[in-house]
Design a protein around this motif. Structure first.
Motif, mmCIF file in Angstrom:
data_model
loop_
_atom_site.group_PDB
_atom_site.id
_atom_site.type_symbol
_atom_site.label_atom_id
_atom_site.label_comp_id
_atom_site.label_asym_id
_atom_site.label_seq_id
_atom_site.Cartn_x
_atom_site.Cartn_y
_atom_site.Cartn_z
ATOM 1 N N GLU A 74 -61.483 -48.669 -9.453
ATOM 2 C CA GLU A 74 -60.415 -49.399 -9.866
ATOM 3 C C GLU A 74 -59.513 -48.632 -10.307
ATOM 4 O OE1 GLU A 74 -62.602 -52.126 -12.257
ATOM 5 O OE2 GLU A 74 -63.501 -53.566 -10.687
ATOM 6 N N GLN A 75 -59.709 -47.876 -11.272
ATOM 7 C CA GLN A 75 -58.597 -46.925 -11.668
ATOM 8 C C GLN A 75 -57.899 -46.129 -10.687
ATOM 9 O OE1 GLN A 75 -61.268 -44.522 -14.271
ATOM 10 N NE2 GLN A 75 -60.981 -45.812 -16.178
ATOM 11 N N ARG A 76 -58.459 -45.554 -9.784
ATOM 12 C CA ARG A 76 -57.623 -44.945 -8.753
ATOM 13 C C ARG A 76 -56.832 -45.771 -7.967
ATOM 14 N NH1 ARG A 76 -62.714 -42.415 -7.952
ATOM 15 N NH2 ARG A 76 -63.261 -43.775 -6.250
ATOM 16 N N GLU A 78 -55.406 -48.558 -9.117
ATOM 17 C CA GLU A 78 -54.284 -49.084 -10.016
ATOM 18 C C GLU A 78 -53.159 -47.906 -10.146
ATOM 19 O OE1 GLU A 78 -53.562 -51.755 -11.572
ATOM 20 O OE2 GLU A 78 -55.249 -52.853 -10.386
ATOM 21 N N ALA A 79 -53.734 -46.762 -9.999
ATOM 22 C CA ALA A 79 -52.936 -45.512 -10.171
ATOM 23 C C ALA A 79 -51.991 -45.412 -8.909
ATOM 24 C CB ALA A 79 -53.653 -44.097 -10.481
ATOM 25 N N LYS A 81 -51.089 -47.610 -7.133
ATOM 26 C CA LYS A 81 -49.791 -48.591 -6.959
ATOM 27 C C LYS A 81 -48.537 -48.161 -7.421
ATOM 28 C CE LYS A 81 -52.741 -52.841 -7.763
ATOM 29 N NZ LYS A 81 -53.384 -53.829 -8.498
ATOM 30 N N GLU A 82 -48.832 -47.156 -8.190
ATOM 31 C CA GLU A 82 -47.643 -46.488 -9.078
ATOM 32 C C GLU A 82 -46.890 -45.511 -7.905
ATOM 33 O OE1 GLU A 82 -48.276 -44.813 -12.918
ATOM 34 O OE2 GLU A 82 -49.768 -46.418 -13.204
ATOM 35 N N LYS A 105 -58.343 -52.189 0.706
ATOM 36 C CA LYS A 105 -57.460 -52.045 -0.189
ATOM 37 C C LYS A 105 -56.326 -51.103 -0.107
ATOM 38 C CE LYS A 105 -58.788 -53.364 -4.223
ATOM 39 N NZ LYS A 105 -59.345 -53.158 -5.630
#
Length: 278
Positions: A74-76, A78-79, A81-82, A105
Motif C-alpha cells: 500500500e505504501q509503494r 501510494e508513492a 501515484k506521485e 492496480k
C-alpha cells in the motif's frame, strides 16, 4: 556511515543524495524496491538497507508477515501515484525486467495517466509484453476486467479507438476480457474510422481465423462494431451472413445495431433473411 535523512517537508537530504521528493526517490529505486518489496533504498554510490527509502517503507515488526507485506504494498502504491507518466512507465518496465509483470492496480494507474497517442502506444506495448511473459510462464488466465476496461478507455481517451479494437479482436492473444460493458464502451463512442483502420482490425481477425482459434461471439462483435464505425454496412451484413453460414450466431446487441443500420441504407431484406436463420 552517515545516512541521508528525511526532512519534515518530505524531502530527502544527506551526504549521498541531493534534495528530492519521496516520489523521485522511489522512481530511482524502482528496480529494487518495486520488484522485490524489500526494505532497500537508493543512495548515490550504491544500494543500501539503511537509506531513507527503507524507513519510508518500514512497518511495525510486530505485525504478522502477511499484514506487513500488505502495508508495504500500500505504501509503494501510494508513492507510485506521485510519479509522472514517464516515470511510472519506466518503473513498470524495470519491475517487469527484474521480477515479472506488475499487478493490476499498477497497470490501471498507468492507463489512467494516458491521454495521447504516444501514451496509448506505450499502454499497448505494456499489455502485449506482459501477456507474452505470462504465457511463457503458463499463466494463461486473462487480465482482469478492470485492466481491460482501463486499457480500452485509455485508447478511446487518446483518440486511438483503432488500437483498442485491434487489442480486442485478438483477445485470446492480448489477454483482454471482452465483457459486455467493455463492448458497450466502443458502441457508445462516436467515432468515424478510416478504411485503413477498419482493414487493420479485419486483417487481425482473419489472422486469428487462420490459426484455428475458437472465435467467440464477442470477437465477432468487435469486427461488426469496427465495420459499423467505418460506415461499411454492406460489409457488416456480408460478415454476418458468413458467420451464420458457418454455424455461428452474432452477439445479439451487435446484430441489433447492424440490422438497424441495414434498414437505413436499403439492406433490410438481407437483414430479414439473416434474422430468419437466427
Amino acid at each position: 556511515k552517515p545516512h541521508s535523512r528525511r526532512e519534515a517537508s518530505g524531502s530527502v537530504v544527506g551526504p549521498y543524495t541531493e534534495p528530492c521528493s519521496m516520489a523521485t526517490l522511489l522512481f530511482r529505486s524502482a528496480p529494487r524496491v518495486l520488484a522485490s518489496g524489500a526494505s532497500i533504498g537508493y543512495r548515490l554510490g550504491g544500494w543500501g538497507p539503511s537509506s531513507s527509502a527503507a524507513r519510508f517503507f518500514s512497518v511495525d515488526p510486530a505485525l504478522p508477515p502477511s499484514e506487513a507485506r500488505k502495508l508495504r504494498a500500500e505504501q509503494r502504491f501510494e508513492a507510485l501515484k506521485e510519479l509522472d507518466q514517464q516515470q511510472l512507465y519506466d518503473s513498470l518496465i524495470n519491475q517487469f525486467e527484474t521480477s515479472g509483470p506488475p499487478g493490476a492496480k499498477a497497470l490501471c494507474l498507468f492507463f489512467e495517466k494516458c491521454d495521447n497517442h504516444e501514451d496509448c502506444e506505450k499502454a499497448v506495448e505494456l499489455i502485449t509484453r506482459f501477456r507474452s511473459e505470462r504465457v511463457r510462464n503458463l499463466l494463461l488466465q486473462p487480465f482482469s476486467e478492470e485492466v481491460s476496461m482501463k486499457l480500452v478507455q485509455a485508447c478511446i481517451r487518446s483518440g486511438a479507438v483503432d488500437k483498442a479494437l485491434q487489442i480486442m479482436v485478438r483477445a485470446n492473444e492480448s489477454g483482454v476480457v471482452l465483457s459486455e460493458p467493455l463492448l458497450q464502451q466502443i458502441m457508445d463512442h462516436d467515432v468515424q474510422l478510416e478504411e485503413a483502420q477498419v482493414d487493420s482490425v479485419v486483417d487481425r481477425y482473419n489472422q486469428l481465423q487462420s490459426t484455428n482459434w475458437m472465435v467467440s461471439q464477442e470477437t465477432t462483435a468487435v469486427v461488426l462494431m469496427t465495420l459499423l464505425k467505418g460506415g461499411e454496412i454492406a460489409r457488416a451484413i456480408e460478415f454476418v451472413e458468413t458467420i451464420v453460414q458457418a454455424g455461428q450466431k452474432p452477439l445479439t446487441s451487435a446484430w441489433q445495431l447492424v440490422s438497424k443500420a441495414a434498414s437505413e441504407v436499403g439492406l433490410e431484406e438481407r437483414a430479414a433473411a439473416i434474422q430468419q436463420k437466427l
